[in-house]
Motif scaffolding. Structure first.
Motif, PDB file in Angstrom:
ATOM      1  N   VAL A   1      44.125  45.941  45.655  1.00 23.16           N
ATOM      2  CA  VAL A   1      44.761  45.436  44.180  1.00 23.16           C
ATOM      3  C   VAL A   1      46.122  45.732  44.454  1.00 23.16           C
ATOM      4  CG1 VAL A   1      44.709  45.775  41.835  1.00 23.16           C
ATOM      5  CG2 VAL A   1      42.557  46.022  43.161  1.00 23.16           C
ATOM      6  N   THR A   2      46.641  46.853  44.741  1.00 26.94           N
ATOM      7  CA  THR A   2      48.205  47.153  44.680  1.00 26.94           C
ATOM      8  C   THR A   2      48.806  46.898  45.979  1.00 26.94           C
ATOM      9  OG1 THR A   2      47.692  49.602  45.071  1.00 26.94           O
ATOM     10  CG2 THR A   2      47.641  48.797  42.748  1.00 26.94           C
ATOM     11  N   GLY A   3      48.135  47.121  46.916  1.00 23.22           N
ATOM     12  CA  GLY A   3      48.846  46.850  48.302  1.00 23.22           C
ATOM     13  C   GLY A   3      49.309  48.166  48.930  1.00 23.22           C
TER      14      GLY A   3
ATOM     15  N   LEU B   1      41.766  56.062  48.202  1.00 25.56           N
ATOM     16  CA  LEU B   1      40.928  54.947  47.928  1.00 25.56           C
ATOM     17  C   LEU B   1      39.470  55.076  47.492  1.00 25.56           C
ATOM     18  CD1 LEU B   1      41.920  52.996  51.383  1.00 25.56           C
ATOM     19  CD2 LEU B   1      42.524  52.579  49.102  1.00 25.56           C
ATOM     20  N   ARG B   2      38.907  54.138  46.775  1.00 27.31           N
ATOM     21  CA  ARG B   2      37.512  54.060  46.256  1.00 27.31           C
ATOM     22  C   ARG B   2      36.868  52.695  46.319  1.00 27.31           C
ATOM     23  NH1 ARG B   2      37.951  58.707  46.409  1.00 27.31           N
ATOM     24  NH2 ARG B   2      38.779  60.141  44.905  1.00 27.31           N
ATOM     25  N   CYS B   3      35.530  52.680  46.302  1.00 30.22           N
ATOM     26  CA  CYS B   3      34.758  51.322  46.537  1.00 30.22           C
ATOM     27  C   CYS B   3      34.143  51.524  45.154  1.00 30.22           C
ATOM     28  CB  CYS B   3      33.686  51.334  47.569  1.00 30.22           C
ATOM     29  SG  CYS B   3      34.484  51.494  49.060  1.00 30.22           S
TER      30      CYS B   3
ATOM     31  N   ASN C   1      44.783  54.896  41.341  1.00 31.94           N
ATOM     32  CA  ASN C   1      45.864  54.152  40.429  1.00 31.94           C
ATOM     33  C   ASN C   1      45.578  52.836  40.213  1.00 31.94           C
ATOM     34  OD1 ASN C   1      48.246  54.070  39.189  1.00 31.94           O
ATOM     35  ND2 ASN C   1      49.429  53.942  40.935  1.00 31.94           N
ATOM     36  N   ALA C   2      45.141  52.097  40.922  1.00 31.79           N
ATOM     37  CA  ALA C   2      44.621  50.490  40.570  1.00 31.79           C
ATOM     38  C   ALA C   2      43.627  50.597  39.461  1.00 31.79           C
ATOM     39  CB  ALA C   2      44.076  49.987  41.736  1.00 31.79           C
ATOM     40  N   LEU C   3      42.630  51.626  39.613  1.00 32.72           N
ATOM     41  CA  LEU C   3      41.681  51.715  38.284  1.00 32.72           C
ATOM     42  C   LEU C   3      42.368  52.011  37.013  1.00 32.72           C
ATOM     43  CD1 LEU C   3      38.888  53.782  39.987  1.00 32.72           C
ATOM     44  CD2 LEU C   3      38.392  51.381  39.033  1.00 32.72           C
TER      45      LEU C   3
END
Length: 88
Positions: free
Chosen positions: A7-9, A46-48, A68-70
């Motif tokens: 998402v954020t790269g 990282l998360r799934c 952070n993307a969440l």
């Protein structure tokens, strides 16, 4: 698995850890001396996750997404965030 957020790269960044010995001058010693500098990496959190997208009416499975993307997804909405990231 690549250690990059879809998402954020965000990707791992490199840094160093400095090992010192001695007592600081302001604490009564003769000063701190660097004895070694070792390289290290800072990895993204990282998360799934399965994310519910109301506009589609279904769950979307997102692999390699940072915490952070969440938070960004909760703020801006799942559909918009995933669309900007190119996942949808």
């Amino acid at each position: 698995m690549a250690r990059r957020c879809s998402v954020t790269g965000v990707k791992p960044i490199h840094g160093t850890r400095v090992h010192r010995r001695g007592l600081a001058k302001k604490r009564g010693g003769i000063g701190m001396h660097v004895t070694a500098v070792t390289h290290r990496e800072f990895f993204p959190n990282l998360r799934c996750r399965r994310v519910w997208v109301p506009q589609l009416g279904r769950f979307v499975r997102v692999r390699r997404m940072t915490a952070n993307a969440l938070k960004t997804m909760a703020k801006n909405g799942a559909f918009r965030t995933l669309q900007l990231a190119g996942i949808l």
